[in-house]
Design an enzyme around this catalytic site. Structure first.
Site, mmCIF file in Angstrom:
data_model
loop_
_atom_site.group_PDB
_atom_site.id
_atom_site.type_symbol
_atom_site.label_atom_id
_atom_site.label_comp_id
_atom_site.label_asym_id
_atom_site.label_seq_id
_atom_site.Cartn_x
_atom_site.Cartn_y
_atom_site.Cartn_z
ATOM 1 C CE LYS A 423 22.102 -4.817 9.818
ATOM 2 N NZ LYS A 423 21.707 -6.310 9.628
ATOM 3 C CG PHE A 426 17.580 0.745 14.492
ATOM 4 C CD1 PHE A 426 17.644 0.164 15.555
ATOM 5 C CD2 PHE A 426 17.834 2.184 15.333
ATOM 6 C CE1 PHE A 426 17.692 0.006 16.874
ATOM 7 C CE2 PHE A 426 18.135 2.311 16.223
ATOM 8 C CZ PHE A 426 18.691 1.252 17.655
ATOM 9 C CG ASP A 545 21.929 13.228 13.241
ATOM 10 O OD1 ASP A 545 23.514 13.036 13.533
ATOM 11 O OD2 ASP A 545 21.688 11.690 13.025
#
Ligand code: ATP
Length: 693
Positions: A423, A426, A545
């Site tokens: 997870k 979001f 990223d």
């Protein structure tokens, strides 16, 4: 073809004609001479003489005709045989020969006439071509037999057409014109040469017509066969098509059943995996620890309680520590006693030796305690890593249990959700099976917070669609593929990604914080392969990223870059300094370069951002920690300007790494953006070059 072939035949004819021209007058002259010599003695020879005179009168004409027509072939044969006997001095034989020749010629003319009739009939009726051809052949065969010359073997070296042509020529050469004048030898004299030539031409035309008809009939036969074959093939095609349709229907009917069987199997396997995962967590918790609940008044908080293995390990370490302290205490007191005795000790050598031996024993014991301690500490580190993994797995299971997608739904009639992989901020990522393509995929379920304003939801969706639009065009071995995106409900949508069954680099580094240089090098090499691809496209992309969590491994250990949520498309009109950074503040600060923290003006960025991040990654893989702000939180990095101050990278002495690796890291972590190489430039660095040395 036929014409040229026919043309080729001419010399043969003329050769025969020539032969005939030479032999016939000579022969007749001889015969005449003989006949004259015998006239008085042989009264019975009168009709023969008459016949001979007629022949003699006829001779020039016959000779001319023979030379024009194809007959000489035939006539030569007739005359050539007796010519040998006529050359002999047997006078009686001459009379016999004339009679024999006359009879023979009549017979042949009869045969010839019947052929002409048949031929004429056939000409009248073109549909009789085949019959005519056969009849003609039969007649021709008969003629050949009559001549006894074996001309039938003329087949050799010739086509069918030529044979037919020969046969026809053979026949027409003996044939009289349609008015039948030629049948009567007495009419020959009155016949003009022109007429004969026409007849001759006509007969050769007849020949050609017959030959063409034979060819036509052969072609018609071929055509009939081809048509038959074509219709057979068509039937076969229709049958195969029918079978194919039946198979397709069958397949269509079987499809839902097969899908059901596959998804049932997958569900059983996934359920078994879930059970196994929970069982393992329970077992590991006994060994490594568990989450306990602490109540402090109304506040309930969670705390970690170590498991038995860790407790035992810690107890062992404590015990070793106590022993070590005891030994050190004893050693200290020994030293004290030794110094108390002072110089007197020197006199007693026995006492001095005793002190020395005792001290050696304590020293040896302390050394062994240290070794034991080291082993236990290594074991505890291992347990700590296992504990970290256990805590993540517990979290995953808890997230899976709390997820609304945990009951094996099939999304979009295609993606069978299995177990939760993890997870994120979001999103939930599920391992899933694509029932259409029959492969595993990762379904990333983006959940919009129901509490969010409509505007925020829309902004999030826009952001996700933008990410999808960038990512979906990227097709590279070292970039995770994005297969699909679809909406699940008003607040949820799903992106379907290539499934990477290995761990991500973050999990790898948590399990083994320091990697051998060789392994670190091949990982960064693969990441750069992906980055080079991003920078060689017409529409260049900055990932922005790059961090261990965004490097995934497939089952074979191939590294793949993922998560283009923050990536930037470099527009074509961007200046040499780079493009404006509009989303300042986003990203993971340990991995971002100083220019991203520029506050005085809007930073300009380029692919050099990714080069800096790659340098941090290599450093982290080699030394087990990040070079700047490793122990700091994101908030503290920002507050303390940690990265803005990151002017120079320092290397720990251990583990030792190659100078190549150090140089590469220094180049990547060049503080000044203008001096830092971009992706394509650093890709030439020796650390990223594999070649045989
Ligand atoms: N394509 C994939 N194949 C296999 N596992 C994946 C894939 N994508 C993500 N995962 C795993 O799913 C988990 C969650 O991924 P996700 O990208 O949502 O998390 P994150 O990167 O930690 O969060 P965020 O996206 O908020 O930064 C991670 O453990 C990741 O390794």
């Amino acid at each position: 073809m036929k014409h040229s072939f026919l043309a080729r035949k001419a010399p043969e004819d003329s050769y025969l004609n020539k032969k005939s021209d030479q032999s016939l007058p000579t022969k007749i002259a001889k015969l005449e001479a003989r006949m004259i010599g015998k006239a008085s003695s042989a009264s019975s020879a009168a009709p023969a003489q008459q016949q001979l005179q007629q022949q003699h009168q006829q001779q020039p004409q016959q000779s001319a005709w023979s030379s024009l027509s194809a007959a000489p072939k035939f006539a030569t044969a007739d005359l050539a045989e007796p010519s040998t006997s006529s050359d002999s001095d047997d006078d009686n034989g001459g009379e016999f020969l004339i009679q024999a020749n006359t009879q023979k010629r009549q017979k042949l003319q009869e045969d010839g006439n019947s052929t002409v009739l048949e031929h004429a009939e056939a000409v009248a009726d073109g549909r009789q071509v085949v019959v005519e051809s056969i009849d003609t052949k039969a007649t021709s065969d008969v003629n050949r037999k009559k001549h006894g010359r074996g001309r039938g073997h003329s087949v050799s070296g010739r086509g069918r057409g030529s044979r037919v042509s020969d046969q026809t020529r053979l026949l027409t050469s003996t044939v009289s014109p349609p008015n039948g004048q030629l049948e009567n030898p007495y009419n020959k004299d009155s016949r003009p040469n022109e007429q004969l030539r026409n007849d001759n031409n006509r007969s050769s035309l007849d020949e050609e017509v017959a030959s063409l008809r034979a060819t036509v009939s052969a072609l018609e036969e071929d055509l009939r066969k081809s048509r038959q074959e074509a219709s057979d093939y068509q039937n076969l095609c229709r049958q195969v098509e029918k079978e194919l349709n039946e198979l397709k229907d069958n397949e269509q009917q079987m499809k839902p059943k097969r899908t059901k069987v596959i998804s049932d199997l997958l569900i059983s396997v996934s359920k078994a995996e879930r059970q196994e995962a929970r069982l393992k967590v329970r077992q590991d918790s006994l060994r490594l620890g568990n989450v306990g609940v602490i109540r402090a008044g109304t506040v309930i908080s969670e705390t970690w309680e170590d498991g038995q293995a860790l407790k035992d390990l810690n107890a062992h370490l404590r015990q070793l520590l106590e022993t070590k302290e005891a030994v050190e205490r004893q050693r200290k007191s020994l030293k004290k006693r030794q110094s108390d005795k002072g110089d007197g000790v020197d006199a007693e050598t026995g006492v001095q030796e005793e002190f020395l031996v005792q001290d050696e024993i304590y020293k040896s014991r302390l050394a062994s305690i240290k070794r034991e301690e080291e082993v236990l500490l290594r074991e505890r580190d291992r347990y700590e890593l296992e504990k970290g993994r256990l805590i993540r797995e517990m979290k995953r299971i808890r997230d899976e249990d709390g997820s609304r997608f945990n009951n094996f739904q099939i999304l979009n009639h295609r993606f069978a959700l299995l177990n939760l992989l993890g997870k994120g901020g979001f999103s939930e990522v599920y391992k899933a099976f694509d029932l259409v393509e029959h492969r595993y995929v990762a379904c990333k379920l983006h959940g919009l917070n129901a509490q969010w304003s409509e505007e925020k939801k829309q902004s999030y969706i826009r952001h996700a669609i933008r990410e999808y639009n960038i990512h979906k065009t990227l097709v590279h071995h070292h970039i995770v593929r994005l297969w699909d995106i679809f909406e699940i409900d008003q607040n949820t949508f799903c992106t379907v990604l290539e499934y990477c069954s290995g761990k991500d680099l973050d999990a790898v580094l948590k399990a083994t914080p320091v990697l051998p240089e060789r392994e670190a090098r091949i990982i960064i090499f693969q990441i750069f392969q992906g980055l080079i691809y991003l920078n060689k496209r017409t529409q260049k992309i900055i990932h922005y990223d790059l961090k261990p969590g965004n490097v995934l491994f497939d089952e074979l250990g191939v590294a793949k870059v993922t998560d283009f949520g923050l990536s930037k498309i470099v527009e074509n009109d961007v200046g040499s300094q780079g493009m404006e950074l509009t989303s300042q503040g986003a990203g993971t600060y340990w991995y971002l370069p100083p220019e991203c923290f520029e506050l005085s003006k809007t930073p300009l960025i380029s692919s050099k951002v990714d080069v800096w991040s790659a340098g941090i990654l290599v450093y982290q893989m080699l030394f087990g920690r990040r070079p700047f702000g490793h122990d700091q939180t994101q908030e503290r990095i920002l507050r303390e300007d940690t990265i803005i101050k990151a002017r120079k990278v320092e290397f720990p002495s251990r583990p030792a790494i190659s100078n190549e690796a150090k140089d590469f890291i220094r180049r990547c972590l060049t503080y000044n953006q203008a001096e830092r190489p971009d992706v394509l430039a650093i890709a030439q660095d020796p650390f990223l070059t594999y070649s045989k040395k």
